[in-house]
Design a protein around this motif. Structure first.
Motif, PDB file in Angstrom:
ATOM      1  N   MET A 128      39.321  40.562  38.212  1.00  0.00           N
ATOM      2  CA  MET A 128      40.278  41.612  38.533  1.00  0.00           C
ATOM      3  C   MET A 128      41.239  41.166  39.628  1.00  0.00           C
ATOM      4  O   MET A 128      42.361  41.666  39.742  1.00  0.00           O
ATOM      5  N   PHE A 129      40.800  40.189  40.420  1.00  0.00           N
ATOM      6  CA  PHE A 129      41.672  39.699  41.490  1.00  0.00           C
ATOM      7  C   PHE A 129      42.983  39.164  40.931  1.00  0.00           C
ATOM      8  O   PHE A 129      44.048  39.343  41.541  1.00  0.00           O
ATOM      9  N   ASP A 130      42.935  38.510  39.759  1.00  0.00           N
ATOM     10  CA  ASP A 130      44.162  37.991  39.156  1.00  0.00           C
ATOM     11  C   ASP A 130      45.097  39.117  38.722  1.00  0.00           C
ATOM     12  O   ASP A 130      46.320  38.964  38.734  1.00  0.00           O
ATOM     13  N   TYR A 166      45.331  41.936  40.393  1.00  0.00           N
ATOM     14  CA  TYR A 166      45.944  42.357  41.651  1.00  0.00           C
ATOM     15  C   TYR A 166      47.055  41.393  42.062  1.00  0.00           C
ATOM     16  O   TYR A 166      48.086  41.813  42.588  1.00  0.00           O
ATOM     17  N   ILE A 198      50.105  42.241  40.014  1.00  0.00           N
ATOM     18  CA  ILE A 198      50.785  43.445  40.495  1.00  0.00           C
ATOM     19  C   ILE A 198      51.544  43.151  41.789  1.00  0.00           C
ATOM     20  O   ILE A 198      52.684  43.586  41.973  1.00  0.00           O
ATOM     21  N   PHE A 199      50.914  42.382  42.688  1.00  0.00           N
ATOM     22  CA  PHE A 199      51.585  42.043  43.953  1.00  0.00           C
ATOM     23  C   PHE A 199      52.872  41.268  43.698  1.00  0.00           C
ATOM     24  O   PHE A 199      53.930  41.592  44.261  1.00  0.00           O
TER      25      PHE A 199
END
Length: 514
Positions: free
Chosen positions: A411-413, A415, A418-419
């Motif tokens: 899920m970090f990817d 985020y 989105i950033f």
């Protein structure tokens, strides 16, 4: 030469299979549709497709990505001609003459001429790729640590200069931001974590695919949804297949635009839009019908479409020989090659020389595909433009989320995507170009590693960075590009050139009188 032709024949035969032809057919068609829909760019299409090709064999994955790339750049001409809205930035110059022709009831003929011009431009670029890539690969063996450092610096500087002509400083700032992003994570020489701020997910650095999907996909969604538009699609019943005399009449324009586009593609990070504008400007200067440009000129349309399509094979030349992208979409291709265990760079011609000619074969197949689609399905594809963009954006957003997650199941990817999407949207609103940021992320590791390795080899002495012949040349060119972007220096150079030109004319006149 004979060995090259033999490998080219082997590359063509390698893809003469039902699976390969099927991949060419659907990927090219999808690329055309993505390119012709305003708001969906070639880079976005290639970046999203990378995640869908993860389970494919390497050659088939690269084949579909190149077909997507070529199809999207070509597809942008559809909406440029019919709506006066370039489907991709590469088609901006196409709209100058394409839309006036559509208003004159020649939309079908304009799209047919654009199709043939795109095919000619791609073929010219393919020839240059087959000829120059092996030569550049041999030259690349003379590149060492110091040369690769300056090559990375030059790539970021020239990309910043040419993608922000109105304000080069914004281009340089964008490139530096990309380099800073590349510094995040574990560095390669000492395995020391930098700029992670205690976030262990950042120890591996920022993955280029989520960053690019965000910068070109999610940011584009936000831009499209912010700027609504109402456009009526022009439908024409005129002929689509261009007359041979119209194609032959502009043969010099086609060859010149193809060469310009190819060499623009070789320049790191510049892209198809610069190739299109440069070709269009050169054609206008050389034309005997300058007054027709911008009012429905066949020659202007030919130059723009030939130029932007020739950039694609040109952009693949530094990709395959130096592992440096010639465009933002080519940067995604580098990431895809690494994912599929294909190492682009100087060693490619030794470890996998057949791959270069397989790429040439891929380009030939997709050129044939865009020609067939462009001349036979023009009136069918036009109906796609009637789909409201607001209905497409949710689908694109779902792909933007699924794509980065599919690569590593983190899920970090998502985020990260989105950033970069939010940051990219803000930077676009402030008129900062995206290409230097992407190139900075790609070249940041190359720049950082070779700078520190070079200093380690000389115990901190930077002299070899400036005294070795190729390093000195690259440093000089980079410095010149920066100096030219300074208004005072640029004006001084222009005045000097004008003075020298006037002096030359006066000297010639005096000599003639004598």
């Amino acid at each position: 030469m004979i060995e090259g032709l033999s490998m080219l024949g082997g590359g063509i035969q390698h893809f003469l299979t039902p699976l390969s032809l099927f991949n060419v057919a659907w990927a090219t068609l999808l690329g055309i549709v993505i390119g012709m829909l305003p708001g969906l760019t070639a880079t976005m299409g290639v970046a999203l497709l990378v995640t869908l090709t993860y389970g494919m064999p390497g050659d088939q994955a690269i084949l579909t990505l190149i077909c997507m790339y070529v199809g999207a750049i070509y597809g942008g001409s559809r909406s440029a001609i019919l709506l006066n809205i370039p489907g991709t930035p590469a088609s901006a110059a196409t709209s100058l003459d394409g839309f006036p022709l559509a208003q004159q009831g020649k939309a079908g003929y304009a799209m047919g001429l654009a199709t043939v011009s795109s095919a000619i431009g791609t073929v010219i670029g393919i020839i240059c790729l087959a000829v120059f890539a092996p030569l550049l690969a041999e030259l690349a063996f003379d590149f060492g640590t110091y040369e690769f450092f300056w090559l990375a610096v030059f790539g970021v500087v020239i990309s910043g200069r040419l993608t922000a002509m109105g304000d080069p400083l914004k281009g340089y700032i964008a490139g530096i931001l990309g380099l800073l992003v590349a510094m995040i994570g574990m560095e390669s020489l000492q395995a020391y974590q930098r700029f992670t701020f205690g976030v262990h997910q950042l120890s591996g650095g920022i993955d280029i695919i989520p960053a690019m999907v965000g910068a070109f996909g999610f940011a584009e969604i936000l831009t499209v949804m912010r700027r609504r538009y109402d456009a009526k699609v022009l439908v024409s019943q005129d002929r689509v297949v261009p007359r041979f005399k119209d194609v032959w009449r502009f043969k010099r324009t086609s060859v010149r635009s193809g060469i310009i586009g190819t060499f623009v593609g070789i320049v790191p990070g510049v892209g198809e839009d610069i190739g299109s504008w440069a070709s269009y400007a050169a054609a206008r200067r050389a034309s005997k019908e300058k007054e027709m440009f911008g009012k429905g000129s066949y020659e202007g349309l030919t130059a723009a479409e030939t130029g932007n399509s020739a950039v694609i094979p040109g952009a693949l030349i530094p990709v395959l020989t130096l592992a440096i992208p010639g465009s933002t979409a080519a940067a995604v291709l580098i990431a895809a090659m690494l994912i599929h265990d294909i190492r682009p760079g100087p060693m490619l011609m030794i470890e996998n020389p057949e791959f270069l000619y397989q790429v040439v074969a891929m380009l030939l197949f997709t050129t044939l595909a865009i020609t067939l689609y462009g001349l036979s399905l023009t009136k069918v594809l036009v109906k796609v433009l009637a789909i409201p963009r607001e209905k497409l954006m949710p689908v694109v957003y779902v792909l933007c989320v699924i794509g980065p997650f599919a690569i590593s199941q983190r899920m970090f990817d998502v985020y990260v995507m989105i950033f970069f999407g939010l940051a990219g949207f803000i930077l676009r609103e402030m008129k900062y170009p995206m290409a230097p940021i992407v190139l900075g992320i790609i070249l940041g590791t190359l720049l950082d590693t070779n700078l520190r390795r070079g200093l380690a080899l000389t115990d901190g002495d930077p002299t070899p960075f400036f005294t070795r012949p190729i390093s000195m040349l690259l440093f000089g060119i980079t410095l010149l590009v920066i100096l030219i972007s300074i208004p005072v220096v640029s004006r001084t150079i222009k005045r000097l050139c004008l003075a020298l030109g006037l002096h030359g004319k006066l000297w010639g006149k005096a000599r003639h009188e004598r």
